[in-house]
Motif scaffolding. Structure first.
Motif, PDB file in Angstrom:
ATOM      1  N   ILE A   1       0.833  -1.195   0.000  1.00 41.05           N
ATOM      2  CA  ILE A   1       0.000   0.000   0.000  1.00 41.05           C
ATOM      3  C   ILE A   1       0.872   1.251   0.000  1.00 41.05           C
ATOM      4  O   ILE A   1       0.610   2.222  -0.714  1.00 41.05           O
ATOM      5  CB  ILE A   1      -0.935   0.009   1.226  1.00 41.05           C
ATOM      6  N   GLU A   2       1.918   1.218   0.781  1.00 40.37           N
ATOM      7  CA  GLU A   2       2.799   2.384   0.865  1.00 40.37           C
ATOM      8  C   GLU A   2       3.472   2.668  -0.467  1.00 40.37           C
ATOM      9  O   GLU A   2       3.570   3.829  -0.898  1.00 40.37           O
ATOM     10  CB  GLU A   2       3.852   2.151   1.955  1.00 40.37           C
TER      11      GLU A   2
ATOM     12  N   ARG B   1       0.905   4.242  -2.832  1.00 37.84           N
ATOM     13  CA  ARG B   1       0.634   5.643  -2.483  1.00 37.84           C
ATOM     14  C   ARG B   1       1.809   6.537  -2.880  1.00 37.84           C
ATOM     15  O   ARG B   1       1.613   7.655  -3.374  1.00 37.84           O
ATOM     16  CB  ARG B   1       0.353   5.766  -0.985  1.00 37.84           C
ATOM     17  N   ASP B   2       3.016   6.043  -2.687  1.00 37.84           N
ATOM     18  CA  ASP B   2       4.203   6.822  -3.077  1.00 37.84           C
ATOM     19  C   ASP B   2       4.202   7.078  -4.589  1.00 37.84           C
ATOM     20  O   ASP B   2       4.561   8.169  -5.039  1.00 37.84           O
ATOM     21  CB  ASP B   2       5.482   6.094  -2.674  1.00 37.84           C
TER      22      ASP B   2
ATOM     23  N   VAL C   1       1.593   7.198  -6.588  1.00 33.85           N
ATOM     24  CA  VAL C   1       0.542   8.175  -6.891  1.00 33.85           C
ATOM     25  C   VAL C   1       0.994   9.588  -6.513  1.00 33.85           C
ATOM     26  O   VAL C   1       0.794  10.544  -7.278  1.00 33.85           O
ATOM     27  CB  VAL C   1      -0.767   7.805  -6.153  1.00 33.85           C
ATOM     28  N   ASP C   2       1.615   9.721  -5.336  1.00 37.94           N
ATOM     29  CA  ASP C   2       2.086  11.044  -4.906  1.00 37.94           C
ATOM     30  C   ASP C   2       3.147  11.587  -5.855  1.00 37.94           C
ATOM     31  O   ASP C   2       3.226  12.799  -6.097  1.00 37.94           O
ATOM     32  CB  ASP C   2       2.669  10.958  -3.490  1.00 37.94           C
TER      33      ASP C   2
ATOM     34  N   LYS D   1       1.167  12.092  -9.506  1.00 37.89           N
ATOM     35  CA  LYS D   1      -0.015  12.952  -9.462  1.00 37.89           C
ATOM     36  C   LYS D   1      -0.870  12.741 -10.720  1.00 37.89           C
ATOM     37  O   LYS D   1      -1.089  13.669 -11.503  1.00 37.89           O
ATOM     38  CB  LYS D   1       0.383  14.418  -9.319  1.00 37.89           C
TER      39      LYS D   1
ATOM     40  N   LEU E   1      -8.415   2.740  -1.328  1.00 45.50           N
ATOM     41  CA  LEU E   1      -7.646   3.150  -2.496  1.00 45.50           C
ATOM     42  C   LEU E   1      -8.441   4.142  -3.344  1.00 45.50           C
ATOM     43  O   LEU E   1      -7.909   5.164  -3.802  1.00 45.50           O
ATOM     44  CB  LEU E   1      -7.267   1.919  -3.325  1.00 45.50           C
TER      45      LEU E   1
ATOM     46  N   TYR F   1      -8.576   7.514  -1.659  1.00 41.78           N
ATOM     47  CA  TYR F   1      -7.301   8.231  -1.761  1.00 41.78           C
ATOM     48  C   TYR F   1      -7.122   8.825  -3.162  1.00 41.78           C
ATOM     49  O   TYR F   1      -6.697   9.983  -3.303  1.00 41.78           O
ATOM     50  CB  TYR F   1      -6.149   7.300  -1.424  1.00 41.78           C
ATOM     51  N   LEU F   2      -7.463   8.041  -4.198  1.00 41.37           N
ATOM     52  CA  LEU F   2      -7.328   8.536  -5.572  1.00 41.37           C
ATOM     53  C   LEU F   2      -8.295   9.682  -5.833  1.00 41.37           C
ATOM     54  O   LEU F   2      -7.990  10.612  -6.593  1.00 41.37           O
ATOM     55  CB  LEU F   2      -7.571   7.390  -6.561  1.00 41.37           C
TER      56      LEU F   2
END
Length: 492
Positions: A113-114, A117-118, A120-121, A124, A153, A156-157
């Motif tokens: 998961i981390e 997320r990384d 996606v960050d 962007k 998920l 978050y998106l």
């Protein structure tokens, strides 16, 4: 509150979705293996690249190289798509000899998961594709964790403003009902041996076109053909009539067929339905009306040869550019593709259409499970668009009980003309009559129809011919009938 629409990248689908997807929301695309889900998703991402957006492909299925090859084969733009691979590599597969790499015991979920997320960050992304989300089950320990993981998920998106597409390979014992509940929109790709259909069952915050819409995958990618909707190209009908160019036939119709009406031309095989309908279409073209013949029954060369043999000026009409013939071969088109041809014809300004005929329509088109429904839909669409339409309908009984139509489409027709074989003194003759004209008066009598080397010839009314609707027609006026026979013999 207004919403911003973005294109799916799939030709025809934005129309089904009333303008496209809603930015910042998510959609589930579901279907069986081979239905085109990945191609669908690649269209979605490629459209984002074309719009100068960032795109992220979270790959849980096929190897990245295979996905890129697939995109290249359809000419889709993938060079700027960012890939985050969760699919097993060739090395992992060789080591494990299975895809157990996805089993929950083998994956550190917090790290998974981390990492996601990384990614996606860092990127962007404006658009995200998770393909297929059903593989996410193997990254979680149980159904509850799967649902909470997907929901987390998606939330978050949504926070980062991404529009998300998920694909689902549901089937057999694997269901995706829980995912359908979580998403904003659901699009299903249904495949049968004869056809492919796309269906939108859910779209929060938007209207959409319900029902099945044909789609196919060609060398150019995935294309959707929205089902015709009567009135979508509505236009005012000009006053006037569609003339046949044969004075006696127009007299039977009190001047001709009213512009913008639907006419069913009905009769058994060999009675002259196509020739009679073609007479109207040729005359319309010669008068400057853009006309088109959709031919399901015969080859164009056969029609040309027959027209030459009986003196119909078909070639003149074709040379004028006002008449075109579209030959529909068996299995060439789905019903959705044909409806799109009709839509294009109307968009291009066509004023007169002939569909020849209903039997070939039923047999030649793929994915047609309701002939009557499709004919009604097409006829109503053409009527609303102000197009004069002739539908050639074959009835199977050459003699016997009278039937106006075989396909139960008579309620569609503004006008019904029928042609019939009758026997008199050992000779088979043809007669033509009008059963119905919704918008004008018409002659109730029957007339003899002859197809000669000089074209169509329609005789005077035949008051002596009675009983045709009972299935046992008779010539009751012996003197008149005998005189008619003598006249014909003298002409011969």
């Amino acid at each position: 509150m207004s919403v911003e629409r973005i294109s799916t990248g799939v030709s025809g689908l934005d129309e089904v979705l009333d303008g496209g997807l809603i930015r910042g929301r998510n959609v589930l695309v579901r279907g069986s293996p081979g239905s085109g889900k990945t191609i669908f998703g690649l269209h979605f991402l490629s459209a984002g690249i074309d719009a100068e957006e960032t795109a992220l492909y979270i790959n849980m299925g096929e190897p990245q190289a295979y996905v890129e090859e697939t995109a290249d084969a359809f000419g889709l733009n993938t060079e700027q798509i960012q890939f985050h691979n969760l699919s097993p590599t060739q090395e992992q597969f060789s080591e494990r000899n299975s895809y157990s790499v996805f089993e929950s015991a083998e994956v550190e979920q917090p790290e998974f998961i981390e990492d996601l997320r990384d990614e996606v960050d860092k990127i962007k992304p404006d658009r995200v594709l998770l393909d297929p989300i059903t593989e996410f089950r193997y990254l979680t320990s149980d159904e509850r964790q799967f649902r909470s993981g997907v929901l987390g998920l998606l939330d978050y998106l949504k926070e980062v403003g991404a529009t998300v597409m998920l694909t689902s390979q549901a089937g057999g014992s694997i269901t995706d009902d829980d995912i359908q509940f979580l998403v904003d929109a659901v699009i299903s790709l249904d495949v049968t041996p004869e056809s492919r259909a796309v269906n939108v069952s859910k779209f929060r915050g938007s209207s959409f076109r319900r029902g099945n819409h044909s789609y196919d995958i060609t060398d150019e990618g995935l294309t959707v053909w929205p089902t015709l909707v009567p009135g979508e190209q509505e236009r005012e009908v000009e006053s006037g009539t569609l003339s046949s160019g044969v004075a006696e036939l127009d007299d039977l119709l009190h001047g001709g067929l009213d512009q913008g009406t639907v006419t069913i031309l009905s009769g058994p095989t060999g009675v002259g339905k196509t020739t009679t309908g073609l007479q109207f279409l040729i005359q319309a073209a010669l008068e400057g009306k853009q006309s088109i013949l959709f031919q399901f029954e015969e080859a164009e060369r056969t029609i040309r040869k027959r027209a030459d043999a009986i003196g119909l000026p078909l070639q003149d009409a074709l040379d004028s550019g006002q008449l075109s013939i579209v030959e529909i071969d068996p299995e060439e088109y789905t019903v959705g593709e044909f409806e799109d041809l009709v839509r294009e014809a109307v968009t291009d300004g066509t004023e007169a259409v002939m569909i020849d005929g209903s039997q070939g329509f039923q047999e030649n088109l793929r994915g047609l499970d309701n002939t009557t429904g499709a004919l009604l839909r097409i006829g109503r669409f053409l009527r609303a668009a102000g197009v004069s339409t002739i539908l050639v309908n074959e009835v199977h009984n050459i003699t016997g009980d009278f039937h106006a139509t075989e396909e139960r489409t008579s309620n569609l027709a503004d006008n019904i003309m029928f042609l019939r074989h009758v026997e008199y003194r050992g000779k088979v003759r043809k007669v033509i009559g009008t059963l119905k004209m919704r918008t004008s008066d018409f002659e109730r009598s029957l007339r003899e129809l002859e197809i000669t080397a000089d074209g169509i010839r329609v005789g005077e009314p035949l008051p002596q011919l009675r009983g045709i609707l009972t299935g046992t027609p008779e010539w009751n006026d012996t003197d008149t009938a005998s005189k008619h026979d003598v006249d014909n013999d003298e002409q011969t």
